[in-house]
Design a protein around this motif. Structure first.
Motif, PDB file in Angstrom:
ATOM      1  N   ALA A 397      48.133   4.720  19.585  1.00  0.00           N
ATOM      2  CA  ALA A 397      49.178   5.484  18.898  1.00  0.00           C
ATOM      3  C   ALA A 397      49.635   6.663  19.756  1.00  0.00           C
ATOM      4  O   ALA A 397      50.835   6.956  19.853  1.00  0.00           O
ATOM      5  CB  ALA A 397      48.670   5.966  17.545  1.00  0.00           C
ATOM      6  N   SER A 398      48.693   7.338  20.408  1.00  0.00           N
ATOM      7  CA  SER A 398      49.052   8.457  21.285  1.00  0.00           C
ATOM      8  C   SER A 398      49.849   7.974  22.489  1.00  0.00           C
ATOM      9  O   SER A 398      50.816   8.614  22.914  1.00  0.00           O
ATOM     10  CB  SER A 398      47.790   9.183  21.745  1.00  0.00           C
ATOM     11  OG  SER A 398      47.069   9.692  20.639  1.00  0.00           O
ATOM     12  N   ARG A 400      51.825   5.276  22.674  1.00  0.00           N
ATOM     13  CA  ARG A 400      53.181   4.901  22.267  1.00  0.00           C
ATOM     14  C   ARG A 400      54.025   6.140  21.987  1.00  0.00           C
ATOM     15  O   ARG A 400      55.221   6.173  22.273  1.00  0.00           O
ATOM     16  CB  ARG A 400      53.123   4.007  21.035  1.00  0.00           C
ATOM     17  CG  ARG A 400      52.581   2.617  21.313  1.00  0.00           C
ATOM     18  CD  ARG A 400      52.620   1.729  20.077  1.00  0.00           C
ATOM     19  NE  ARG A 400      52.113   0.402  20.362  1.00  0.00           N
ATOM     20  CZ  ARG A 400      52.834  -0.585  20.880  1.00  0.00           C
ATOM     21  NH1 ARG A 400      54.110  -0.380  21.154  1.00  0.00           N
ATOM     22  NH2 ARG A 400      52.298  -1.761  21.116  1.00  0.00           N
ATOM     23  N   ALA A 401      53.414   7.184  21.405  1.00  0.00           N
ATOM     24  CA  ALA A 401      54.169   8.402  21.121  1.00  0.00           C
ATOM     25  C   ALA A 401      54.593   9.101  22.409  1.00  0.00           C
ATOM     26  O   ALA A 401      55.685   9.679  22.493  1.00  0.00           O
ATOM     27  CB  ALA A 401      53.334   9.333  20.257  1.00  0.00           C
ATOM     28  N   GLN A 403      55.239   7.625  25.197  1.00  0.00           N
ATOM     29  CA  GLN A 403      56.216   6.825  25.942  1.00  0.00           C
ATOM     30  C   GLN A 403      57.647   7.222  25.614  1.00  0.00           C
ATOM     31  O   GLN A 403      58.538   7.092  26.439  1.00  0.00           O
ATOM     32  CB  GLN A 403      56.028   5.333  25.636  1.00  0.00           C
ATOM     33  CG  GLN A 403      55.017   4.641  26.531  1.00  0.00           C
ATOM     34  CD  GLN A 403      55.097   3.140  26.378  1.00  0.00           C
ATOM     35  OE1 GLN A 403      55.251   2.611  25.277  1.00  0.00           O
ATOM     36  NE2 GLN A 403      54.995   2.434  27.476  1.00  0.00           N
ATOM     37  N   SER A 404      57.885   7.684  24.375  1.00  0.00           N
ATOM     38  CA  SER A 404      59.239   8.012  23.944  1.00  0.00           C
ATOM     39  C   SER A 404      59.664   9.348  24.521  1.00  0.00           C
ATOM     40  O   SER A 404      58.938  10.347  24.433  1.00  0.00           O
ATOM     41  CB  SER A 404      59.299   8.061  22.412  1.00  0.00           C
ATOM     42  OG  SER A 404      58.893   6.824  21.851  1.00  0.00           O
ATOM     43  N   LYS A 408      59.789  10.666  17.886  1.00  0.00           N
ATOM     44  CA  LYS A 408      60.177   9.912  16.707  1.00  0.00           C
ATOM     45  C   LYS A 408      59.223  10.243  15.566  1.00  0.00           C
ATOM     46  O   LYS A 408      58.014  10.361  15.753  1.00  0.00           O
ATOM     47  CB  LYS A 408      60.138   8.412  16.987  1.00  0.00           C
ATOM     48  CG  LYS A 408      61.142   7.955  18.043  1.00  0.00           C
ATOM     49  CD  LYS A 408      61.056   6.450  18.252  1.00  0.00           C
ATOM     50  CE  LYS A 408      62.038   5.971  19.304  1.00  0.00           C
ATOM     51  NZ  LYS A 408      61.941   4.505  19.532  1.00  0.00           N
ATOM     52  N   ARG A 410      58.327   8.352  13.150  1.00  0.00           N
ATOM     53  CA  ARG A 410      57.394   7.263  12.876  1.00  0.00           C
ATOM     54  C   ARG A 410      56.210   7.308  13.834  1.00  0.00           C
ATOM     55  O   ARG A 410      55.079   7.023  13.440  1.00  0.00           O
ATOM     56  CB  ARG A 410      58.124   5.919  12.996  1.00  0.00           C
ATOM     57  CG  ARG A 410      57.277   4.723  12.625  1.00  0.00           C
ATOM     58  CD  ARG A 410      58.100   3.463  12.514  1.00  0.00           C
ATOM     59  NE  ARG A 410      59.064   3.550  11.435  1.00  0.00           N
ATOM     60  CZ  ARG A 410      59.848   2.540  11.052  1.00  0.00           C
ATOM     61  NH1 ARG A 410      59.773   1.377  11.683  1.00  0.00           N
ATOM     62  NH2 ARG A 410      60.709   2.689  10.055  1.00  0.00           N
ATOM     63  N   ASP A 411      56.443   7.696  15.094  1.00  0.00           N
ATOM     64  CA  ASP A 411      55.333   7.809  16.041  1.00  0.00           C
ATOM     65  C   ASP A 411      54.391   8.947  15.646  1.00  0.00           C
ATOM     66  O   ASP A 411      53.171   8.830  15.761  1.00  0.00           O
ATOM     67  CB  ASP A 411      55.864   8.028  17.457  1.00  0.00           C
ATOM     68  CG  ASP A 411      56.610   6.806  17.988  1.00  0.00           C
ATOM     69  OD1 ASP A 411      56.298   5.697  17.515  1.00  0.00           O
ATOM     70  OD2 ASP A 411      57.482   6.973  18.846  1.00  0.00           O
ATOM     71  N   ASP A 412      54.966  10.056  15.181  1.00  0.00           N
ATOM     72  CA  ASP A 412      54.122  11.172  14.752  1.00  0.00           C
ATOM     73  C   ASP A 412      53.267  10.794  13.559  1.00  0.00           C
ATOM     74  O   ASP A 412      52.079  11.141  13.484  1.00  0.00           O
ATOM     75  CB  ASP A 412      54.993  12.384  14.407  1.00  0.00           C
ATOM     76  CG  ASP A 412      55.729  12.933  15.622  1.00  0.00           C
ATOM     77  OD1 ASP A 412      55.267  12.671  16.748  1.00  0.00           O
ATOM     78  OD2 ASP A 412      56.760  13.602  15.448  1.00  0.00           O
ATOM     79  N   ALA A 414      52.295   7.766  12.815  1.00  0.00           N
ATOM     80  CA  ALA A 414      51.281   6.812  13.275  1.00  0.00           C
ATOM     81  C   ALA A 414      50.107   7.526  13.933  1.00  0.00           C
ATOM     82  O   ALA A 414      48.954   7.141  13.742  1.00  0.00           O
ATOM     83  CB  ALA A 414      51.911   5.809  14.242  1.00  0.00           C
ATOM     84  N   VAL A 415      50.392   8.573  14.700  1.00  0.00           N
ATOM     85  CA  VAL A 415      49.315   9.328  15.348  1.00  0.00           C
ATOM     86  C   VAL A 415      48.437  10.008  14.309  1.00  0.00           C
ATOM     87  O   VAL A 415      47.200   9.961  14.381  1.00  0.00           O
ATOM     88  CB  VAL A 415      49.902  10.353  16.335  1.00  0.00           C
ATOM     89  CG1 VAL A 415      48.814  11.277  16.854  1.00  0.00           C
ATOM     90  CG2 VAL A 415      50.579   9.645  17.499  1.00  0.00           C
TER      91      VAL A 415
END
Length: 501
Positions: A397-398, A400-401, A403-404, A408, A410-412, A414-415
């Motif tokens: 999750a970290s 993918r967050a 990478q942006s 986003k 949704r990434d926050d 998810a983390v």
């Protein structure tokens, strides 16, 4: 005297489930990303030979990985959809979408065995530590053994919220304990709703009515027998537990007798543990009970006949008679005996937090569906596996967050969810994979559109995104039955590889 202010207790919510994902490049998973990097190395090496060779290798690489990056609204890649279509065409060409049982069929000795994934299954009966008979369903192809529990669920009508929260807490505790069950690899909960024929009520009233009953009482009871079943529904709950007989560290491969002895010694504890979950009185199903349940699932028209036979002393139905006499799988539905079924699978769990009653609308009977079956599939992880999974999810999750380029929401989320899962697992919480399948069965092909509309309307009320199964309706129908099928064990491509694509 000052009156103490009372505040209403806040209703408990549930959530923080995450879909398994692996970190990769863009839309690719870990395995696909590694393969893509290897492909880039091949392009560089081809450049040492000639520019044309590098162009050809690069073109093949792009053509191979584009289907893995294009996803539909349900998260399925173009490669997966192409593979499903090719597998379906191969199945139709081979005739494996057709099944014919009985004396005029293709089954051995003219039996009515189950079709598809459960064709090789065998059924035996043993006794547990309380001397209760229980059915033991065996799948030789995967060396798995299944025991099924019948529950008399209490229901949430006229029950206060505190009691419901207690049930949910004990259900979570019961699920977490499954991770410590020796050899257990899967569990499922099947809730089936169907019209009540009234046969059981009639038998109960007639068997208890006194010969010298007053005329008024007799008239009232007869009126109840005729009018009460109209519009009522019969809801059954069954829990299937699947054990592996494969050899483990320090343990040899188990035979059917060994598994029966092990399960029989543990059944009392498992059934007693369900008492505080709202499941009511749980008991193991006998071989005849399980055969009758499967027989009715494949041919709902015999439900009344089976209930009448039970009232008369029993059906004596065997496992070789539980399957349909004929079945035909289509791309988007499944025909079996006198019924037609469509099965959906959960594409996405509810986002955010939900209440304990989130699935109520989906589980309730529907006027447009003759029989509805909703099954929750569980695969518990051991403590060691759970620790690795939550730590890996937190790292992924970290990654993918980060990478942006633009943060986003949704990434926050998810983390934060991954970090919360890691903290909860560290304090003793269990980790369980789960899925949901729902089957709608009707008695006429023309009723399929109404059944589809009913499920598609009920699923959003449960905050679920469901996707109609295509190309494998027969397997999906079998997975929704209380027969303990663990689908990943029947896949040609191992689950580890599929998860990393």
């Amino acid at each position: 005297m000052a009156a103490a202010s009372e505040t209403a207790p806040k209703e408990r919510t549930y959530g923080n489930w995450r879909r398994p994902q692996t970190a990769g490049l863009g839309q690719l998973g870990l395995g696909s990303s590694i393969a893509f990097l290897l492909g880039l190395i091949a392009v560089v090496l081809a450049m040492l030979v000639s520019l044309m060779a590098a162009v050809v290798v690069g073109g093949l690489l792009i053509a191979a990985f584009i289907p893995l990056t294009i996803k539909d609204q349900y998260g399925r890649t173009l490669m997966a959809r192409i593979g499903t279509r090719l597998a379906w065409r191969r199945s139709v060409k081979a005739g494996s979408h057709l099944y014919r049982g009985g004396p005029l069929g293709h089954t051995g000795h003219g039996t009515f065995t189950l079709p598809g994934l459960a064709a090789s299954s065998t059924l035996s009966e043993a006794r547990d530590a309380y001397s209760r008979p229980f059915a033991l369903l065996t799948y030789p192809s995967t060396n798995t053994h299944v025991v099924v529990l019948a529950c008399e669920a209490d229901g949430a009508a006229l029950v206060n919220q505190e009691q419901v929260d207690t049930w949910v807490a004990h259900w979570g505790l019961w699920l977490s304990k499954l991770a410590h069950e020796p050899g257990l690899i899967g569990a499922s909960v099947t809730v089936e709703a169907a019209p009540d024929s009234g046969t059981r009520l009639t038998h109960e009233v007639q068997s208890n009515m006194a010969d010298d009953a007053p005329p008024l009482a007799r008239q009232m009871l007869e009126q109840v027998m005729h009018e009460y079943p109209a519009g009522s529904a019969q809801i059954t709950t069954r829990i299937a537990l699947t054990y592996s007989g494969a050899a483990r560290a320090g343990h040899d491969r188990k035979s059917v007798d060994d598994v029966a002895l092990m399960i029989g010694s543990r059944l009392p504890g498992l059934t007693n543990g369900l008492g505080m979950t709202g499941a009511g009185a749980a008991r193991p199903m006998t071989a005849t009970d399980l055969a009758e349940a499967v027989r009715v699932a494949y041919d709902p028209s015999v439900a009344t006949l089976i209930e009448q036979a039970r009232a008369a002393g029993g059906t004596g139905l065997t496992w070789q008679e539980a399957g349909p006499s004929g079945a035909q799988e289509a791309w988007d539905h499944y025909r079996h005996d006198h019924a037609y079924s469509v099965t959906w699978q959960m594409a996405e769990a509810p986002r955010g937090e939900v209440l304990s009653s989130v699935l109520t609308s989906l589980l309730q009977p529907s006027e447009d569906i003759a029989r509805k079956r909703v099954t929750l599939l569980y695969r518990p992880h051991t403590s060691a596996e759970a620790s690795r999974i939550v730590e890996r999810d937190r790292r992924d999750a970290s990654f993918r967050a980060q990478q942006s380029k633009v943060a986003k929401a949704r990434d926050d989320v998810a983390v934060r969810a991954a970090e919360q899962s890691a903290r909860e697992e560290a304090t003793g919480a269990g980790v369980v994979r789960f899925a949901l399948v729902a089957t709608a069965t009707v008695l006429d092909h023309g009723q399929l559109p109404q059944a589809r509309a009913a499920i598609e309307n009920l699923a959003p009320q449960a905050r679920l995104r469901v996707r109609e199964v295509t190309g494998s309706q027969a397997a999906a129908f079998a997975s929704a039955l209380p027969i303990g099928l663990v689908l990943p064990a029947h896949l040609r491509v191992p689950t580890v590889i599929r998860d990393n694509l």
